[in-house]
Design a protein around this motif. Structure first.
Motif, PDB file in Angstrom:
ATOM      1  N   ALA A   1      -2.468 -15.905  -9.900  1.00 14.37           N
ATOM      2  CA  ALA A   1      -1.833 -14.718  -9.318  1.00 14.37           C
ATOM      3  C   ALA A   1      -2.917 -13.795  -8.763  1.00 14.37           C
ATOM      4  O   ALA A   1      -4.067 -13.809  -9.227  1.00 14.37           O
ATOM      5  CB  ALA A   1      -1.014 -13.995 -10.380  1.00 14.37           C
ATOM      6  N   PRO A   2      -2.595 -12.976  -7.756  1.00 14.74           N
ATOM      7  CA  PRO A   2      -3.635 -12.215  -7.043  1.00 14.74           C
ATOM      8  C   PRO A   2      -4.526 -11.357  -7.927  1.00 14.74           C
ATOM      9  O   PRO A   2      -5.752 -11.414  -7.801  1.00 14.74           O
ATOM     10  CB  PRO A   2      -2.818 -11.363  -6.063  1.00 14.74           C
TER      11      PRO A   2
ATOM     12  N   LEU B   1      -4.264 -12.172  -0.513  1.00  9.69           N
ATOM     13  CA  LEU B   1      -3.923 -11.606  -1.817  1.00  9.69           C
ATOM     14  C   LEU B   1      -3.351 -10.206  -1.741  1.00  9.69           C
ATOM     15  O   LEU B   1      -2.741  -9.736  -2.709  1.00  9.69           O
ATOM     16  CB  LEU B   1      -5.168 -11.600  -2.720  1.00  9.69           C
ATOM     17  N   ARG B   2      -3.574  -9.521  -0.632  1.00 10.91           N
ATOM     18  CA  ARG B   2      -2.981  -8.194  -0.466  1.00 10.91           C
ATOM     19  C   ARG B   2      -1.541  -8.341  -0.001  1.00 10.91           C
ATOM     20  O   ARG B   2      -1.227  -9.167   0.843  1.00 10.91           O
ATOM     21  CB  ARG B   2      -3.771  -7.380   0.547  1.00 10.91           C
ATOM     22  N   GLY B   3      -0.680  -7.461  -0.529  1.00 14.60           N
ATOM     23  CA  GLY B   3       0.737  -7.538  -0.181  1.00 14.60           C
ATOM     24  C   GLY B   3       1.506  -8.332  -1.212  1.00 14.60           C
ATOM     25  O   GLY B   3       1.044  -8.552  -2.333  1.00 14.60           O
ATOM     26  N   PRO B   4       2.706  -8.793  -0.875  1.00 14.12           N
ATOM     27  CA  PRO B   4       3.514  -9.548  -1.840  1.00 14.12           C
ATOM     28  C   PRO B   4       2.816 -10.809  -2.309  1.00 14.12           C
ATOM     29  O   PRO B   4       2.025 -11.423  -1.591  1.00 14.12           O
ATOM     30  CB  PRO B   4       4.788  -9.883  -1.043  1.00 14.12           C
TER      31      PRO B   4
ATOM     32  N   PRO C   1      -4.794   0.454   6.676  1.00 12.25           N
ATOM     33  CA  PRO C   1      -4.645   0.535   5.213  1.00 12.25           C
ATOM     34  C   PRO C   1      -4.426  -0.853   4.617  1.00 12.25           C
ATOM     35  O   PRO C   1      -3.739  -1.694   5.196  1.00 12.25           O
ATOM     36  CB  PRO C   1      -3.420   1.433   5.026  1.00 12.25           C
ATOM     37  N   LEU C   2      -5.052  -1.069   3.461  1.00 11.40           N
ATOM     38  CA  LEU C   2      -4.863  -2.320   2.750  1.00 11.40           C
ATOM     39  C   LEU C   2      -3.566  -2.263   1.946  1.00 11.40           C
ATOM     40  O   LEU C   2      -3.250  -1.253   1.329  1.00 11.40           O
ATOM     41  CB  LEU C   2      -6.032  -2.582   1.796  1.00 11.40           C
ATOM     42  N   ASP C   3      -2.852  -3.359   1.965  1.00 15.89           N
ATOM     43  CA  ASP C   3      -1.674  -3.452   1.104  1.00 15.89           C
ATOM     44  C   ASP C   3      -2.119  -3.520  -0.353  1.00 15.89           C
ATOM     45  O   ASP C   3      -3.230  -3.974  -0.652  1.00 15.89           O
ATOM     46  CB  ASP C   3      -0.859  -4.698   1.439  1.00 15.89           C
ATOM     47  N   PRO C   4      -1.278  -3.094  -1.288  1.00 16.41           N
ATOM     48  CA  PRO C   4      -1.637  -3.245  -2.702  1.00 16.41           C
ATOM     49  C   PRO C   4      -1.744  -4.720  -3.088  1.00 16.41           C
ATOM     50  O   PRO C   4      -1.161  -5.590  -2.444  1.00 16.41           O
ATOM     51  CB  PRO C   4      -0.474  -2.558  -3.443  1.00 16.41           C
TER      52      PRO C   4
ATOM     53  N   ALA D   1       1.718  -6.849  -4.557  1.00 19.81           N
ATOM     54  CA  ALA D   1       2.673  -5.751  -4.376  1.00 19.81           C
ATOM     55  C   ALA D   1       4.099  -6.259  -4.508  1.00 19.81           C
ATOM     56  O   ALA D   1       4.450  -7.323  -3.988  1.00 19.81           O
ATOM     57  CB  ALA D   1       2.476  -5.105  -3.014  1.00 19.81           C
ATOM     58  N   ASP D   2       4.901  -5.494  -5.214  1.00 19.42           N
ATOM     59  CA  ASP D   2       6.334  -5.760  -5.185  1.00 19.42           C
ATOM     60  C   ASP D   2       6.851  -5.383  -3.810  1.00 19.42           C
ATOM     61  O   ASP D   2       6.424  -4.388  -3.223  1.00 19.42           O
ATOM     62  CB  ASP D   2       7.063  -4.932  -6.244  1.00 19.42           C
TER      63      ASP D   2
END
Length: 1006
Positions: free
Chosen positions: A421-422, A455-458, A760-763, A766-767
């Motif tokens: 997982a990320p 890995l960023r985002g969902p 901006p970078l996604d978390p 991320a949900d």
């Protein structure tokens, strides 16, 4: 040969002495031993000194060196009290005639390794069919059972009385507990016999008893001194009693209270610091008055005033009524050298302690020690001392799990459990030890590239296959260089090949623990390898690496009989078994700075003592209830009460309080909640108040002031609001209709994204949020409308739900989407179909998700406006209707009128000039937002009023032309939130503009 009667005759009275508190115990011990035996170079080497800890043995060696100026010396045999050499003891016994029984008692099996014991106990717990526990829970329960075994054996009790502990008036769960304890009462002895081993506490106590019996049968040739031991368990008490009665034996007690009156001495309870000494004297057969004073070096006498103060502070509660009047003999001189610092938080407490320790180094040769049971405070102080480049070693060491190598092992296991997982994967790949056979810098660059792309985002699909699939779907513009996708793919393949043996085991069922441990270690070694060094050399070479290698090796040897584990159980089992393992540094600390736990501080006395963490629950610690027995059960069984530990802690505090210079510290708030001062601080306040000395104790507030000054800047210069003015050539010449509102409300965000190119970078992991929900609903509606442009089918709702399932399919892995979003979409679908049937009577869909745009003339050249219309309909009268679906907030009429939500009017302006492909330039007849919330109601039509519609379109167009002209002026800055009332809450660039700094009204920049 019979033993010499003269040698075996005991003295008339046991020989016991005491070193008063406030005197350097080990220095006084060494000085007297030198006085007694210093004339004969060999005499001192015939002396045996028993001390409570190995650290105390090393400290006594240092004391001899100090007193002799470092000259060569044959030192006494110094050993910890519980460290009995079975081979040496067996040789002594062999020389005794008629000691066959004693010799038989020395033929002891070895001590069972602690990890082996825990795993065997865990196996027995898992074998119980009446329990539903995971292997990790069994490992934690096994640790509790092991502690119970040690307590019971230390007190020389047996488990044969367990069945008598639960009368009918106790709760049923205690009866269940006693039934569970049959593991240790009935089954564990058989397991030990099969192992051919003994529990550590049992074997230690047997050796101590054998040592006492051997010395009683034949006293040693040389003197035996047992020093600094309080004798808190039966085996220790037995040995101390034997030493006290040897012809050349003597017990030296630490800090026996001579001041406390007889009534108070008779009222001692388990929480009193003298309780253990009183029990020891009773076992030896002496009164307090029979204890001699240990000879002290000239000029090293105790301070009677401080001793009186400590005796009063520790006075038993039953006799504390004397505090109401002025306690006899107390005056302000007792407080000389005593300082108290009450700090707001643990952060300030650590800083103040570090300052006091740093101050002590200004004195020539002075030593200073922080003594605290709070390991977090100890680490904070060590970090704070780093401000001055001072290294200090915490004697308790660091937990193995928190060291770099321990963390690396845990991250590798967690990554396998999560199927790459990320968050877990990135934490592992960015660990300093991770290199994967490459140059570390190159490996880290690949990890960052994977982070940005995948890995960023969902979260991608599980495992490396999911990562590969996600990498294949990444848009080309997400990569920074040509060919990066292929490079990352090869790198992922290499990483997957390293991880596959371990990951495949953690994904399987019923694997041997030994196989999991081996695969885990091999994976970590492979991942730690660099292009210059093999993995084992990088992973196991330092102190934490050696400790981790020893732990895994011991675990591998101990795990042979464990039942097979499901792979998912391995990481939590590893965490449970690693808990309690510590890594202690061998060298590297400052020679005059120390951080000790209370046990390590015993018998030692630096020039300055800092007692830190003096809050209830920390020092003394909370009296934790035993998980296996209630208090009445413990009492009936014969175990000492939990308060006994408070008495031991009180003895440590009393000894340390007697030092010439003592600093007492505490934090008033811990974890955001108010804390309660330690009972000893409360008692100190009560004694001083009764003695008329309230407020006389020196405050260390100056250290807090210095700490604030250390961190305070010379002057505060807040940042000014940013006002960048890039050249016109660098300013954007094309924007989307959704960006025009941002351009109005926050030009700096447009500057950061379009001029600086910052996105901006996604978390991580991320949900899916509001943006993803809107995309899913738009995709479903798009597919549905495209399929029924010619008319609504009879099964329209079923078709729309089918389109929804297809759009939701990649997202159903997220529990929240299936539980919350899908039911909302079902309500949206029902509402949408009803509205669509009504609408088809007056309008027909013309374009769905259609891209378009137009060119506007600006002072510095053409400016392109882009748009993507959710939907454009042709009304029955031939005019156009522009529709915007909103799954979130719908802009208000006021926001649209003010120009801060111009998206829909601008789309209408583009449509009116034929800017959308396939849509002729026609008059606009309707502008409407369709709010699709899925709530109650599920949807809502929010049209712009027909009488205002054309005004809004014209205003938006004119406003855009004005914006273009304004920003075509090179003097126009891109301000951050020029209209705060209209600032958005989703500003991704507010931190870059430092909005919170300059918007706080701190004044203009200098």
């Amino acid at each position: 040969m019979s033993p010499d009667p003269a040698r075996t005759t005991t003295a008339d009275r046991p020989r016991v002495a005491t070193v008063p508190p406030g005197v350097a115990f080990l220095d006084a011990l060494a000085a007297e031993l030198l006085r007694r035996h210093g004339d004969d170079p060999l005499a001192l080497s015939r002396v045996t000194v028993l001390l409570p800890t190995r650290r105390a043995c090393r400290a006594l060696q240092d004391a001899f060196l100090r007193l002799t100026g470092g000259r060569p010396l044959l030192l006494p045999a110094m050993r910890p009290l519980g460290d009995v050499d079975p081979a040496a003891l067996e040789m002594e016994v062999d020389r005794l005639e008629g000691a066959d029984g004693l010799a038989a008692g020395l033929d002891l099996p070895p001590e069972i390794p602690e990890l082996r014991r825990r795993l065997l106990l865990a196996r027995m717990i898992l074998a119980r069919r009446d329990l539903e526990v995971t292997p990790a829970q069994a490992a934690w329960l096994a640790a509790d059972l092991a502690r119970l075994l040690d307590r019971v054996q230390t007190e020389r009790l047996g488990f044969d009385r367990l069945a008598e502990l639960v009368p009918d008036d106790l709760a049923e769960h205690w009866q269940v507990t006693v039934e569970f304890l049959r593991i240790v009462s009935e089954h564990w002895p058989a397991v030990l016999a099969e192992e051919g081993a003994l529990d550590p506490a049992d074997r230690r106590d047997r050796l101590l008893s054998a040592r006492a019996a051997a010395w009683r049968a034949r006293p040693p040739d040389g003197p035996v001194i047992a020093a600094g031991v309080t004798g808190t368990n039966p085996a220790t008490t037995e040995l101390l009693t034997a030493v006290a009665r040897l012809p050349q034996g003597e017990v030296v007690l630490p800090g026996l209270d001579r001041v406390l009156d007889g009534a108070a001495w008779a009222a001692l309870d388990d929480t009193h610091p003298q309780f253990g000494l009183a029990r020891l004297l009773e076992a030896i057969g002496l009164d307090r008055a029979d204890v001699a004073d240990w000879p002290l070096p000239p000029g090293d006498g105790p301070r009677p005033d401080r001793r009186r103060l400590i005796a009063e502070v520790m006075r038993p509660a039953a006799t504390s009524e004397v505090w109401r009047g002025r306690p006899h003999g107390l005056d302000a001189r007792a407080l000389d050298g005593l300082v108290r610092i009450d700090c707001p938080t643990p952060h300030e407490e650590a800083g103040a302690i570090a300052l006091r320790m740093r101050q002590a180094l200004e004195e020539d040769g002075a030593t200073v020690a922080l003594v605290t049971p709070d390991r977090t405070l100890a680490r904070r102080v060590a970090a704070a001392l780093g401000r001055w480049g001072l290294a200090v070693d915490d004697s308790a060491g660091r937990p193995l799990a928190e060291t770099p190598v321990g963390g690396f092992l845990r991250l590798a296991a967690a990554c396998a459990l999560s199927e790459a997982a990320p968050v877990e994967l990135l934490a592992l790949l960015k660990h300093p030890l991770a290199s994967g056979g490459q140059d570390t810098a190159t490996f880290r660059a690949r990890a960052r590239a994977l982070e940005r792309a995948v890995l960023r985002g969902p979260r991608p699909a599980p495992g490396f296959e999911g990562l590969r699939a996600a990498l294949a779907d990444v848009p080309r513009d997400r990569f920074e260089a040509a060919g990066e996708r292929a490079v990352l793919g090869q790198w992922l393949d290499r990483l997957a090949s390293l991880a596959e043996p371990f990951f495949s085991l953690t994904a399987a069922r019923g694997r041997p623990l030994t196989a999991l441990v081996e695969a885990h270690a091999l994976f970590c070694e492979a991942l730690a390898a660099s292009d210059a060094e093999p993995g084992p050399a990088r992973l196991w070479r330092r102190e934490d690496g050696e400790a981790a290698a020893a732990f895994l090796s011991e675990l591998y040897r101990a795990a042979g009989d464990m039942p097979p584990l499901a792979g998912r159980d391995y990481p939590p089992v590893l965490e449970a078994l690693m808990a309690g393992r510590a890594v202690r540094p061998r060298y590297g600390g400052h020679s005059r700075l120390f951080v000790w736990g209370p046990l390590e501080a015993r018998l030692q006395q630096p020039d300055v003592v800092v007692l830190g963490g003096l809050n209830e629950g920390t020092w003394p610690p909370d009296s934790q209830a035993d998980p296996w027995m209630s208090r009445p059960m413990e009492k009936r069984f014969g175990l000492p009460p939990p308060e006994r530990r408070i008495g031991l802690a009180a003895h440590d505090v009393a000894q340390l309080l007697a030092a010439p210079r003592v600093v007492l510290t505490r934090a008033e708030r811990v974890g955001g909640a108010p804390s309660v001062p330690s009972r000893w601080l409360q008692r100190l306040d009560a004694v001083l108040d009764g003695a008329g000395l309230a407020g006389a104790l020196a405050s260390g507030g100056a250290y807090l002031d210095w700490l604030r000054q250390l961190d305070a800047p010379e002057r505060v210069r807040p940042a000014a609001p940013p006002a960048p003015c890039p050249p016109v050539a660098a300013r954007p010449r094309a924007l989307s209709v959704t960006e025009i509102g941002k351009w109005m409300a926050d030009p700096y965000a447009i500057y950061a994204r379009r001029v600086l190119g910052l996105k901006p970078l996604d978390p991580l992991d991320a949900d899916p949020g509001a943006a993803e929900r809107g995309q899913i609903v738009h995709a479903a509606l798009h597919r549905f409308i495209e399929g029924c442009l010619d008319g609504m089918p009879d099964d329209a709702l079923d078709q729309l739900l089918g389109c929804g399932r297809a759009a939701f399919a990649p997202w159903f892995a997220y529990p929240g989407i299936a539980a919350f979003w899908w039911p909302r979409f079902e309500r949206i679908a029902a509402w949408f179909v009803d509205r669509e049937r009504e609408r088809r009577a007056k309008a027909a869909p013309l374009a769905v998700e259609r891209a378009g745009g137009c060119v506007l003339a600006g002072p510095e050249g053409d400016f392109r406006l882009r748009a993507r219309a959710d939907r454009i309909d042709r009304l029955a009268d031939g005019r156009l209707a522009v529709i915007d679906y909103k799954t979130g907030t719908v802009p208000s009429d006021r926001m649209i009128a003010a120009g801060f939500a111009p998206q829909l009017p601008l789309e209408a302006a583009i449509a009116s000039v034929g800017g959308f492909q396939g849509v002729d330039a026609l008059e606009i007849g309707e502008l409407v937002h369709w709010k699709l919330s899925g709530g109650d109601p599920a949807g809502e039509l929010r049209p712009i009023k027909p009488e205002e519609m054309h005004d809004r379109i014209a205003e938006a167009w004119d406003g855009l032309l004005g914006l273009i002209a304004r920003f075509d002026d090179p003097a126009t800055p891109y301000l951050s939130q020029p209209r705060p009332a209209h600032a958005r809450g989703d500003d991704d660039y507010a931190h870059l503009a430092r909005v919170l700094e300059w918007s706080a009204g701190a004044g203009e920049a200098e």
